[in-house]
Each structure stands twice: as structure tokens, then as C-alpha cells.
Motif scaffolding. Structure first.
Motif, short mmCIF file in Angstrom:
data_model
loop_
_atom_site.label_atom_id
_atom_site.label_comp_id
_atom_site.label_asym_id
_atom_site.label_seq_id
_atom_site.Cartn_x
_atom_site.Cartn_y
_atom_site.Cartn_z
N LYS A 63 93.63 -36.20 64.56
CA LYS A 63 93.53 -35.90 66.14
C LYS A 63 92.97 -34.86 66.56
N LYS A 99 86.98 -29.43 61.45
CA LYS A 99 86.12 -29.65 62.78
C LYS A 99 86.44 -29.29 63.90
N ILE A 152 95.24 -36.79 74.77
CA ILE A 152 95.00 -37.71 75.94
C ILE A 152 95.74 -38.93 75.92
N GLY A 197 92.88 -28.05 76.78
CA GLY A 197 93.96 -27.15 76.25
C GLY A 197 93.81 -26.36 75.08
N GLU A 257 91.84 -23.38 76.32
CA GLU A 257 93.20 -22.51 77.04
C GLU A 257 93.94 -21.93 76.10
N GLU A 294 88.10 -31.24 81.21
CA GLU A 294 89.10 -31.97 82.11
C GLU A 294 88.51 -32.40 83.40
N1 CAA Z 1 93.50 -36.18 72.53
C1 CAA Z 1 93.83 -37.13 71.73
N2 CAA Z 1 93.16 -37.47 70.68
C2 CAA Z 1 92.07 -36.80 70.52
C3 CAA Z 1 91.59 -35.93 71.23
C4 CAA Z 1 92.29 -35.46 72.42
N3 CAA Z 1 92.24 -34.53 73.11
N4 CAA Z 1 90.47 -35.34 70.84
C5 CAA Z 1 89.99 -36.17 69.92
N5 CAA Z 1 91.07 -37.18 69.59
C6 CAA Z 1 91.21 -38.10 68.47
C7 CAA Z 1 90.22 -39.34 68.65
O1 CAA Z 1 90.88 -40.17 69.77
C8 CAA Z 1 90.17 -39.71 67.45
O2 CAA Z 1 91.27 -40.41 66.89
P1 CAA Z 1 91.00 -42.02 66.21
O3 CAA Z 1 90.41 -41.73 65.04
O4 CAA Z 1 92.66 -42.34 66.11
O5 CAA Z 1 90.60 -42.78 67.16
C9 CAA Z 1 90.09 -38.47 66.46
O6 CAA Z 1 90.69 -37.47 67.50
C10 CAA Z 1 88.63 -38.07 66.20
O7 CAA Z 1 88.07 -37.81 67.21
P2 CAA Z 1 86.30 -38.59 67.80
O8 CAA Z 1 86.46 -39.82 66.87
O9 CAA Z 1 86.28 -38.81 69.31
O10 CAA Z 1 85.47 -37.52 67.10
P3 CAA Z 1 83.98 -37.13 67.44
O11 CAA Z 1 83.63 -36.23 66.48
O12 CAA Z 1 83.26 -38.48 67.82
O13 CAA Z 1 84.19 -36.33 68.93
C11 CAA Z 1 84.92 -34.72 70.40
C12 CAA Z 1 84.89 -35.14 68.98
C13 CAA Z 1 83.70 -34.59 71.16
C14 CAA Z 1 85.83 -33.66 70.41
C15 CAA Z 1 85.83 -35.81 70.93
O14 CAA Z 1 86.92 -36.08 70.31
C16 CAA Z 1 86.39 -35.43 72.46
O15 CAA Z 1 85.52 -35.55 73.36
N6 CAA Z 1 87.81 -35.00 72.43
C17 CAA Z 1 88.37 -34.91 73.70
C18 CAA Z 1 88.08 -33.63 74.44
C19 CAA Z 1 88.71 -33.35 75.62
O16 CAA Z 1 88.46 -34.08 76.51
N7 CAA Z 1 89.58 -32.49 76.12
C20 CAA Z 1 90.38 -32.19 77.04
C21 CAA Z 1 91.69 -32.91 77.07
S1 CAA Z 1 92.64 -32.77 78.72
C22 CAA Z 1 93.36 -31.33 78.56
O17 CAA Z 1 93.32 -30.54 77.65
C23 CAA Z 1 94.24 -31.16 79.72
C24 CAA Z 1 94.78 -29.86 79.86
O18 CAA Z 1 94.24 -28.83 80.18
C25 CAA Z 1 96.39 -29.64 79.78
#
Ligand code: CAA
Length: 259
Positions: free
Chosen positions: A23, A59, A67, A110, A113, A133
Motif C-alpha cells: 500500500k 518505491k 485513503i 501524510g 507531513e 490532499e
Molecule cells: N492510501 C491507500 N492506498 C494507497 C495509497 C494511499 N495514500 N497510495 C497508494 N496506495 C495503494 C494503491 O491503492 C495500490 O493498492 P492496490 O494494489 O491494492 O490497488 C498500491 O498502493 C499501489 O499504488 P498504485 O497502484 O496507485 O501505484 P502507482 O505507481 O500507480 O502510483 C502514486 C503511485 C502516485 C503514489 C499513487 O499511489 C497515489 O497517488 N497515491 C495517493 C497519494 C495521495 O493522494 N496521498 C495523500 C493521501 S490523503 C492524506 O494524506 C490526508 C492527510 O494529510 C491526513
């Protein structure tokens, strides 16, 4: 169940690894709690003089809050989740020994952060850092708006939070968001070299420096200077201060022992 946080020691350096690589090391409540316990343990262990934080899997450092888990929360639960993350990051920031983020890939939301709550950040040239976010209809909830502002200033903080677009490691260094960028293949060696150098420094002096810089960031210059003098006097009374000055005068390496 696999450990959410791996802990290992290399001499006086504690290495903590967020361990949800499938994840991209996303932070759920259990991971935040496990990290808090791991930092408490590192703080309490006198043999640990510096901490390195990184992410498993090569990675990502940490790709943000989880999320999938977050999407099921009520508003009240979301506030509690935010408070849980904020408490962890305050704990890290107030650690009595230096904490270095080894940013080995994505540090998003996060995850950035978390890196910003560390005292120093060293990034692989392949890392990408950002606060996306806003693209989820949210805002940073683990202290990101506040720490980014303090680290990089208002213009860059607004750019990163309002666009949500990540920056590459070189831009992050130009902004002051990371201290240093190294080729990905050299990241571990460079980070461990830095952490070992920190671990060799006088622990009580480092603790006073961490306190003084923290206090100085929160108050006016006069109060900060007064705090610095008080700390200077206090640290001057330690065995390690005698040892450090004597070693310099004796043209030898100091051996500090936290007294
Ligand atoms: N939460 C949950 N799962 C996540 C995750 C996250 N933040 N980031 C990645 N994953 C999971 C994906 O769902 C995927 O799981 P599955 O194989 O079970 O589907 C696995 O990790 C691999 O990720 P990707 O297939 O998406 O990998 P990618 O190489 O295509 O992309 C990435 C990489 C650009 C980092 C993309 O995963 C991404 O955009 N992730 C989310 C980033 C994000 O928006 N972070 C902010 C979260 S909100 C927050 O943090 C709030 C706060 O301040 C409190």
C-alpha cells in the motif's frame, strides 16, 4: 500479522521502517499508533543516539494517509484521525535525539507531513514530494499546512497545497523542503553516514539544540536568546562539555557518554 513498523539498530542509530509496501506504506490508525510506540521506545533507550525513518519496498517513503480506510470515516472519526497523526508528528518533532527522514520515493500527503516532522530530510533524486490532499477534496490533516509554511514560506506553501502537484527532489531541495538530494543508489549509505555522525555528537548538547531551535521557532528573539543562554549554562555543566573541550585542546577525538 506482519510488523507495521520494523526497528533495527546499527550501532547507536535506530532505523524505523514503515512496512506496508503493498500500500506504498500508507498510514492507517494502527500504523500511526505503532510509529508513536516506536518513537517512544527510541526516546527512552539511552543506547539510541539518532533515528532514521524510512519506508519499505523501494518505491515509496509513505504515500499518505490510507485513503481506503479514511473514506469510511465519519467527520468526528476524521477529526480523531487527524489528532492521532498530529500527536505522532509532535512527538517526533519533540524527540530528544535527532530524527532523519530517508526519503526513498513518494512522500505524499501524510507521508510528506511525516518527513516534515523529522529534524532533517535526505532524499533520493527519484523522490517526489507533495501535498495532494486538495485533489481528494481534503486538506493536509497531520500538521502539513503549518509545517510546510514554516519550512518553505508562504508562497511555496500555498503553491504546493493549492495545486496539490508534487515536486521532484531537486525542486524540494531548492525550496528548503529537503536538506540534501543524493542519487537513489547512494541514499542509504549517505543517510547512515549522516546519522552516524549525529550519533557521535554529544547527546545532551544535541538535546539542548533541538529544544532551543524548537523554542526559537515559537517565540520572539529575546525570549529565544534567553532560552539559549540558559541552555548554554546548563550544558556547560555536563561531563560531555568538559570532554569535548578537553579533546579539542588535546588534539584527540572526544568520547561522549551522555552525562
Ligand atoms: N492510501 C491507500 N492506498 C494507497 C495509497 C494511499 N495514500 N497510495 C497508494 N496506495 C495503494 C494503491 O491503492 C495500490 O493498492 P492496490 O494494489 O491494492 O490497488 C498500491 O498502493 C499501489 O499504488 P498504485 O497502484 O496507485 O501505484 P502507482 O505507481 O500507480 O502510483 C502514486 C503511485 C502516485 C503514489 C499513487 O499511489 C497515489 O497517488 N497515491 C495517493 C497519494 C495521495 O493522494 N496521498 C495523500 C493521501 S490523503 C492524506 O494524506 C490526508 C492527510 O494529510 C491526513
Amino acid at each position: 500479522m506482519t510488523d507495521l513498523i520494523l526497528a533495527s539498530d546499527r550501532d547507536a542509530v535506530r532505523i524505523l521502517t514503515v512496512n506496508r509496501p503493498d500500500k506504498l506504506n500508507a498510514l492507517d490508525g494502527a500504523t500511526l499508533q505503532a510509529l508513536h510506540a516506536a518513537f517512544d521506545a527510541a526516546a527512552d533507550d539511552d543506547a539510541v543516539r539518532a533515528v532514521v525513518l524510512t519506508g519499505a519496498g523501494g518505491k515509496a517513503f509513505v504515500a499518505g494517509a490510507d485513503i481506503a480506510r479514511m473514506s469510511t470515516l465519519s467527520a468526528v472519526e476524521a477529526r480523531d484521525f487527524s489528532l492521532l497523526g498530529q500527536r505522532l508528528m509532535r512527538r517526533m518533532e519533540r524527540m530528544p535525539k535527532p530524527v532523519v527522514a530517508m526519503v526513498n520515493g513518494y512522500a505524499l500527503g501524510g507521508g510528506l507531513e511525516l518527513a516534515m516532522a523529522c529534524h532533517l530530510r535526505i532524499a533520493a533524486d527519484s523522490a517526489r514530494l507533495g501535498l495532494p490532499e486538495v485533489t481528494l477534496g481534503l486538506l493536509p490533516g497531520f500538521g502539513g499546512t503549518q509545517r510546510l509554511l514554516r519550512l518553505v514560506g508562504r508562497a511555496a506553501a500555498l503553491e504546493l497545497t493549492l495545486t496539490g502537484a508534487p515536486v521532484d527532489a531537486a525542486r524540494a531541495r531548492d525550496l528548503g523542503l529537503v536538506n540534501r538530494v543524493v542519487p537513489a543508489a547512494d541514499l542509504e549509505a549517505a543517510t547512515m553516514e549522516l546519522a552516524a555522525a549525529l550519533a557521535a555528537n554529544a547527546p545532551l548538547a544535541m538535546r539542548a539544540i533541538l529544544d532551543a531551535i524548537h523554542v526559537g521557532g515559537e517565540c520572539g528573539i529575546d525570549d529565544g536568546l534567553e532560552y539559549e543562554s540558559a541552555q548554554f549554562g546548563l550544558v556547560f555543566s555536563t561531563d560531555d562539555a568538559r570532554e569535548g573541550m578537553a579533546a579539542f585542546l588535546g588534539r584527540r577525538k572526544p568520547a561522549f557518554n551522555n552525562r
